[in-house]
Design an enzyme around this catalytic site. Structure first.
Site, short mmCIF file in Angstrom:
data_model
loop_
_atom_site.label_atom_id
_atom_site.label_comp_id
_atom_site.label_asym_id
_atom_site.label_seq_id
_atom_site.Cartn_x
_atom_site.Cartn_y
_atom_site.Cartn_z
N SER A 1 0.87 -1.17 0.00
CA SER A 1 0.00 0.00 0.00
C SER A 1 0.91 1.23 0.00
CB SER A 1 -0.87 -0.04 1.26
OG SER A 1 -1.61 1.15 1.40
N LYS B 1 -1.15 -1.18 -4.30
CA LYS B 1 -2.33 -0.38 -3.94
C LYS B 1 -1.90 1.07 -3.76
CE LYS B 1 -4.68 -0.07 0.46
NZ LYS B 1 -5.34 -0.82 1.57
N LYS C 1 -2.94 4.88 -2.51
CA LYS C 1 -3.88 5.70 -1.76
C LYS C 1 -4.31 6.87 -2.65
CE LYS C 1 -3.97 3.68 2.28
NZ LYS C 1 -5.22 3.16 2.86
N ASP D 1 -7.21 2.92 -2.88
CA ASP D 1 -7.92 3.01 -1.59
C ASP D 1 -8.14 4.47 -1.27
OD1 ASP D 1 -8.88 2.83 0.98
OD2 ASP D 1 -7.19 1.66 1.78
N GLU E 1 -11.14 0.59 -3.16
CA GLU E 1 -11.40 0.35 -1.74
C GLU E 1 -11.99 1.59 -1.07
OE1 GLU E 1 -7.95 -1.38 0.12
OE2 GLU E 1 -8.64 -0.98 2.15
N ASP F 1 -13.68 -1.57 3.52
CA ASP F 1 -12.73 -1.70 4.63
C ASP F 1 -13.43 -1.10 5.87
OD1 ASP F 1 -10.67 -1.28 6.51
OD2 ASP F 1 -9.25 -0.42 5.12
N LYS G 1 -9.58 -6.93 8.38
CA LYS G 1 -8.49 -6.68 9.33
C LYS G 1 -9.01 -7.20 10.66
CE LYS G 1 -7.17 -2.39 6.99
NZ LYS G 1 -7.20 -0.91 7.03
N GLY H 1 -3.97 -4.18 6.29
CA GLY H 1 -2.98 -3.90 7.32
C GLY H 1 -3.19 -2.53 7.92
#
Ligand code: OSB
Ligand code: MG
Length: 380
Positions: A138, A164, A166, A192, A217, A242, A266, A294
Site C-alpha cells: 500500500s 495499492k 492511496k 484506496d 477500496e 474496509d 483486518k 494492514g
C-alpha cells in the site's frame, strides 16, 4: 485453558522508515499498543491493537483503546476467570458496546496463548491452510504522479503481487494513469480512498474504470453500506469495503445490499479472530472474495495478519509487507521477510511463530501497566 493471571499493556513509539499519507492525514511514526496476557503458569500470549493515534480512520484511537482495556475489558476478563477466546469475546461483547479494536487486541492475545498452550501454530488453530501468503504493498499519497509512478515501479520490481495506491479527490485519475503507464496493463493495481469521496463524485470514480483496477477500496463514507451499493451498480471496478465492515452484521448487510464484491478483513478492526473467521466464512458462502488488510503493524500484529491470511478464502494479496517496508528494525525475531512476493506462514512454530524482542520492547516503551486479578476495578 488455564485462567489468566495478569494482562500487561505497553505503548511503544516506532518511527516509520517512510511517512505514510492517506486521504485524512500523514503519519511519520506509529504509536503501538501491545497486549500481553499471562496465564497461571506464566505462559504469555501477545497481540497488537491497531487503533491509530488520531480518529481519522475510524472513531477509535490508541488512547481510547488503552482506557477501554484498562477500565472495562481487562477487569471483566480477569474477574470472569474465562480464558478461551470465543467465550471471552462473548463476555466482552455482552458488557461493552463497540471498542472493537481494543476487544480485538485482547481476544487475539488469548488466541495466541491458546496456540502456544496447544503447541500448534496460530495459523492452523484458526483454520489456515496455506504455507505462504501473497503480499501486496500500500503506497501512501505522493506529491505528484511522477513520484508515485517511480515508487510503484520500484516496488513492482521488488516482487509485490499487487500495488495499492492511496487516493483522494484531486490526487486520483492523473496519479493512477501515471502508474498504469509505468507498470503496464498486466500489473495488478488497486486504489484506496479511505472514505474521501461523496456520492456525487461518481464522475471522478467512473473515470477510474478504464485502468483495469483489481478494486476500488472504501470510496464513500466510513459507516456507509447503502450508498456504496448504488455506486457499485454504476461502476465496472469491484468495490472493496474496509472501514464500513466492523462486524459480521455489517458484512451481512453489505452482501444483501450488494455494496461490494470484495471485503478487506483486518482482524483488529472487526473485534478479533472470531469475527474475522465468521466474516470470512459468510463471504465464502456468498462468493465474495476477501483479503487481509494492514494497519502499519509491528511484527506482532503482522504475525496475526499472516496467520489469518492463510485461511482459504483470502484470495487477493494482503497488505502484509515485510518488516523492512515499515521499520528500521522490527520488534520480533526473526523479522518478516518477503521472497518472490510471498511471506512464509510459520506453520511449524507454536503460536504466532516469531519471538518478541523483549529488550527492544522495553527500550521503546513509553508507558506500561500491569493489571492483575487482585487489582480493584475502578469502574464496572
Ligand atoms: O485503509 O488500509 C487502510 C494504513 C493505515 C490506515 C488505513 C489503511 C492503511 C493501509 C496500510 O493501507 C497497509 C499496510 O499496513 O501496509
Ligand atoms: Mg483501506
Amino acid at each position: 485453558m488455564l485462567p489468566i493471571r495478569k494482562v500487561t499493556l505497553r505503548e511503544l513509539r516506532l518511527p516509520l522508515v517512510e511517512a505514510f499519507a492517506i486521504s485524512t492525514g500523514t503519519q511519520a511514526a506509529r504509536r503501538i499498543l501491545l497486549v500481553e496476557v499471562t496465564d497461571a503458569e506464566g505462559a504469555s500470549g501477545w497481540a497488537e491493537c491497531v487503533a491509530p493515534e488520531h480518529p481519522n480512520y475510524l472513531p477509535e484511537t490508541i488512547d481510547i483503546a488503552w482506557l477501554s482495556l484498562q477500565e472495562w475489558l481487562v477487569p471483566h476478563l480477569l474477574s470472569s476467570g474465562v480464558a478461551a477466546p470465543a467465550p471471552a469475546s462473548r463476555l466482552l461483547a455482552s458488557v461493552v458496546r463497540g471498542h472493537r479494536m481494543a476487544k480485538a487486541a485482547l481476544e487475539m492475545a488469548l488466541w495466541e496463548l491458546e496456540a502456544r498452550q496447544q503447541g500448534v501454530s496460530l495459523s492452523r488453530l484458526l483454520g489456515g491452510t496455506r504455507a505462504q501468503v501473497e503480499t501486496g504493498i500500500s503506497i501512501g499519497i505522493q506529491s505528484d504522479p511522477e513520484t508515485l509512478a517511480r515508487k510503484a515501479q520500484r516496488h513492482h520490481a521488488e516482487g509485490y503481487r499487487r500495488i495499492k495506491l492511496k487516493i483522494k479527490p484531486g490526487a486520483d485519475v492523473r496519479y493512477v494513469a501515471a502508474v498504469r503507464e509505468a507498470l503496464g496493463d498486466e500489473a495488478p493495481l488497486s486504489v484506496d480512498a479511505n472514505a474521501s469521496y461523496r456520492r456525487n463524485d461518481v464522475e471522478a470514480l467512473r473515470a477510474l474504470d478504464r485502468f483495469g483496477l483489481a478494486m476500488l477500496e472504501q470510496p464513500l463514507g466510513w459507516d456507509d453500506r447503502r450508498q456504496h451499493a448504488a455506486l457499485q451498480a454504476e461502476l465496472r471496478t469491484p468495490i472493496c469495503l474496509d472501514e464500513s465492515i466492523r462486524c459480521l452484521e455489517h458484512a451481512q448487510e453489505a452482501i444483501e445490499l450488494q455494496s461490494a464484491r470484495i471485503v478487506n478483513i483486518k482482524p483488529g478492526r472487526v473485534g478479533g479472530f472470531g469475527a474475522a473467521q465468521a466474516i470470512h466464512d459468510l463471504c465464502q458462502r456468498h462468493g465474495v472474495a476477501v483479503w487481509c488488510g494492514g494497519m502499519l503493524e509491528s511484527g506482532i500484529g503482522r504475525a496475526h495478519n499472516v496467520a489469518l491470511a492463510s485461511l482459504p478464502n483470502f484470495v487477493h494479496p494482503g497488505d502484509i509487507s515485510p518488516s523492512r517496508r515499515y521499520w528500521e528494525r522490527d520488534i520480533v525475531n526473526p523479522e518478516w521477510t518477503m521472497a518472490n512476493g510471498v511471506v512464509d506462514v510459520p506453520v511449524h512454530e507454536p503460536g504466532m511463530g516469531v519471538r518478541v524482542d523483549l529488550d527492544r520492547v522495553d527500550d521503546l516503551s513509553v508507558r506500561q501497566q500491569v493489571l492483575d486479578a487482585t487489582a480493584p476495578r475502578s469502574r464496572s
